[in-house]
Design a protein around this motif. Structure first.
Motif, PDB file in Angstrom:
ATOM      1  N   ASP A   1     -67.907  64.899 -21.146  1.00  0.00           N
ATOM      2  CA  ASP A   1     -67.508  63.827 -22.046  1.00  0.00           C
ATOM      3  C   ASP A   1     -67.924  64.121 -23.480  1.00  0.00           C
ATOM      4  N   VAL A   2     -69.133  64.592 -23.674  1.00  0.00           N
ATOM      5  CA  VAL A   2     -69.615  64.907 -25.018  1.00  0.00           C
ATOM      6  C   VAL A   2     -68.807  66.055 -25.615  1.00  0.00           C
ATOM      7  N   ALA A   3     -68.497  67.058 -24.818  1.00  0.00           N
ATOM      8  CA  ALA A   3     -67.691  68.175 -25.314  1.00  0.00           C
ATOM      9  C   ALA A   3     -66.297  67.696 -25.717  1.00  0.00           C
ATOM     10  N   THR A   4     -65.723  66.821 -24.924  1.00  0.00           N
ATOM     11  CA  THR A   4     -64.405  66.275 -25.244  1.00  0.00           C
ATOM     12  C   THR A   4     -64.467  65.453 -26.524  1.00  0.00           C
ATOM     13  N   ILE A   5     -65.492  64.635 -26.631  1.00  0.00           N
ATOM     14  CA  ILE A   5     -65.660  63.808 -27.830  1.00  0.00           C
ATOM     15  C   ILE A   5     -65.873  64.691 -29.049  1.00  0.00           C
ATOM     16  N   ALA A   6     -66.660  65.739 -28.897  1.00  0.00           N
ATOM     17  CA  ALA A   6     -66.890  66.662 -30.013  1.00  0.00           C
ATOM     18  C   ALA A   6     -65.579  67.287 -30.471  1.00  0.00           C
ATOM     19  N   ALA A   7     -64.757  67.688 -29.530  1.00  0.00           N
ATOM     20  CA  ALA A   7     -63.461  68.276 -29.884  1.00  0.00           C
ATOM     21  C   ALA A   7     -62.589  67.251 -30.600  1.00  0.00           C
TER      22      ALA A   7
ATOM     23  N   ALA B   1     -64.047  55.053 -30.827  1.00  0.00           N
ATOM     24  CA  ALA B   1     -65.411  54.645 -31.171  1.00  0.00           C
ATOM     25  C   ALA B   1     -66.413  55.728 -30.766  1.00  0.00           C
ATOM     26  N   ASP B   2     -66.204  56.345 -29.590  1.00  0.00           N
ATOM     27  CA  ASP B   2     -67.093  57.422 -29.152  1.00  0.00           C
ATOM     28  C   ASP B   2     -67.056  58.602 -30.113  1.00  0.00           C
ATOM     29  N   ALA B   3     -65.859  58.980 -30.537  1.00  0.00           N
ATOM     30  CA  ALA B   3     -65.730  60.114 -31.445  1.00  0.00           C
ATOM     31  C   ALA B   3     -66.350  59.797 -32.804  1.00  0.00           C
ATOM     32  N   CYS B   4     -66.184  58.570 -33.275  1.00  0.00           N
ATOM     33  CA  CYS B   4     -66.822  58.173 -34.538  1.00  0.00           C
ATOM     34  C   CYS B   4     -68.340  58.236 -34.416  1.00  0.00           C
ATOM     35  N   ALA B   5     -68.863  57.717 -33.319  1.00  0.00           N
ATOM     36  CA  ALA B   5     -70.313  57.752 -33.098  1.00  0.00           C
ATOM     37  C   ALA B   5     -70.822  59.185 -33.091  1.00  0.00           C
ATOM     38  N   PHE B   6     -70.103  60.066 -32.414  1.00  0.00           N
ATOM     39  CA  PHE B   6     -70.494  61.472 -32.379  1.00  0.00           C
ATOM     40  C   PHE B   6     -70.457  62.076 -33.778  1.00  0.00           C
TER      41      PHE B   6
ATOM     42  N   GLY C   1     -79.692  61.688 -25.782  1.00  0.00           N
ATOM     43  CA  GLY C   1     -78.769  62.622 -26.415  1.00  0.00           C
ATOM     44  C   GLY C   1     -77.299  62.349 -26.151  1.00  0.00           C
ATOM     45  N   THR C   2     -76.997  61.220 -25.523  1.00  0.00           N
ATOM     46  CA  THR C   2     -75.599  60.876 -25.287  1.00  0.00           C
ATOM     47  C   THR C   2     -75.049  60.083 -26.472  1.00  0.00           C
ATOM     48  N   VAL C   3     -73.760  60.057 -26.601  1.00  0.00           N
ATOM     49  CA  VAL C   3     -73.106  59.342 -27.691  1.00  0.00           C
ATOM     50  C   VAL C   3     -73.404  57.852 -27.560  1.00  0.00           C
ATOM     51  N   ASN C   4     -73.764  57.219 -28.688  1.00  0.00           N
ATOM     52  CA  ASN C   4     -74.129  55.806 -28.682  1.00  0.00           C
ATOM     53  C   ASN C   4     -73.003  54.964 -29.285  1.00  0.00           C
ATOM     54  N   ARG C   5     -72.006  54.687 -28.471  1.00  0.00           N
ATOM     55  CA  ARG C   5     -70.855  53.889 -28.912  1.00  0.00           C
ATOM     56  C   ARG C   5     -71.288  52.492 -29.345  1.00  0.00           C
TER      57      ARG C   5
ATOM     58  N   GLU D   1     -71.693  48.059 -33.132  1.00  0.00           N
ATOM     59  CA  GLU D   1     -72.487  46.908 -33.547  1.00  0.00           C
ATOM     60  C   GLU D   1     -73.158  47.066 -34.911  1.00  0.00           C
ATOM     61  N   ARG D   2     -73.388  48.309 -35.361  1.00  0.00           N
ATOM     62  CA  ARG D   2     -74.100  48.499 -36.621  1.00  0.00           C
ATOM     63  C   ARG D   2     -73.282  49.155 -37.719  1.00  0.00           C
ATOM     64  N   VAL D   3     -72.272  49.919 -37.365  1.00  0.00           N
ATOM     65  CA  VAL D   3     -71.504  50.658 -38.371  1.00  0.00           C
ATOM     66  C   VAL D   3     -70.104  50.077 -38.552  1.00  0.00           C
ATOM     67  N   ALA D   4     -69.368  49.970 -37.474  1.00  0.00           N
ATOM     68  CA  ALA D   4     -67.972  49.528 -37.561  1.00  0.00           C
ATOM     69  C   ALA D   4     -67.832  48.116 -38.122  1.00  0.00           C
ATOM     70  N   VAL D   5     -68.881  47.311 -38.023  1.00  0.00           N
ATOM     71  CA  VAL D   5     -68.832  45.931 -38.517  1.00  0.00           C
ATOM     72  C   VAL D   5     -69.107  45.818 -40.020  1.00  0.00           C
ATOM     73  N   ARG D   6     -69.562  46.882 -40.636  1.00  0.00           N
ATOM     74  CA  ARG D   6     -69.837  46.833 -42.076  1.00  0.00           C
ATOM     75  C   ARG D   6     -68.537  46.636 -42.858  1.00  0.00           C
ATOM     76  N   THR D   7     -68.605  45.828 -43.882  1.00  0.00           N
ATOM     77  CA  THR D   7     -67.404  45.578 -44.684  1.00  0.00           C
ATOM     78  C   THR D   7     -66.952  46.834 -45.406  1.00  0.00           C
ATOM     79  N   SER D   8     -67.863  47.748 -45.668  1.00  0.00           N
ATOM     80  CA  SER D   8     -67.508  48.986 -46.367  1.00  0.00           C
ATOM     81  C   SER D   8     -66.879  50.029 -45.434  1.00  0.00           C
ATOM     82  N   PHE D   9     -67.021  49.840 -44.121  1.00  0.00           N
ATOM     83  CA  PHE D   9     -66.490  50.830 -43.180  1.00  0.00           C
ATOM     84  C   PHE D   9     -64.980  50.670 -43.067  1.00  0.00           C
ATOM     85  N   PRO D  10     -64.252  51.781 -42.940  1.00  0.00           N
ATOM     86  CA  PRO D  10     -62.796  51.707 -42.832  1.00  0.00           C
ATOM     87  C   PRO D  10     -62.344  50.823 -41.669  1.00  0.00           C
TER      88      PRO D  10
END
Length: 90
Positions: free
Chosen positions: A10-16, A26-31, A40-44, A49-58
């Motif tokens: 899963d991590v390799a796929t997300i990295a790609a 969301a997983d790919a953005c977190a990675f 060491g796993t991706v923290n979706r 909850e902390r990044v995607a909700v920011r008004t400055s985030f796309p």
């Protein structure tokens, strides 16, 4: 053991995806942003909850229940955030 292999795949796929895709889950953005758990796993959840909700985030596009972010916009946002942090530290 099978669970660990699944996580690695899963991590390799997300990295790609984060490296090559124009639209990111969301997983790919977190990675891409380096958001990982202590194991060491991706923290979706942290991303949503902390990044995607920011008004400055796309804003994402919604395809059904799935949200996708444009890779170029996420990278630009991350660069801008880094500049703000550097400026604050000066």
């Amino acid at each position: 053991m099978a669970d660990e292999t699944s996580i690695e795949i899963d991590v390799a796929t997300i990295a790609a995806m984060a490296r090559d895709a124009e639209w990111l889950s969301a997983d790919a953005c977190a990675f891409l942003l380096g958001l990982t758990t202590r194991k060491g796993t991706v923290n979706r959840r942290a991303f949503l909850e902390r990044v995607a909700v920011r008004t400055s985030f796309p804003k994402p596009i919604n395809i059904g229940a799935k949200k996708l972010w444009r890779r170029a916009d996420v990278i630009l946002w991350a660069d801008d955030e880094a500049k703000v942090k550097i400026k604050r530290a000066s």
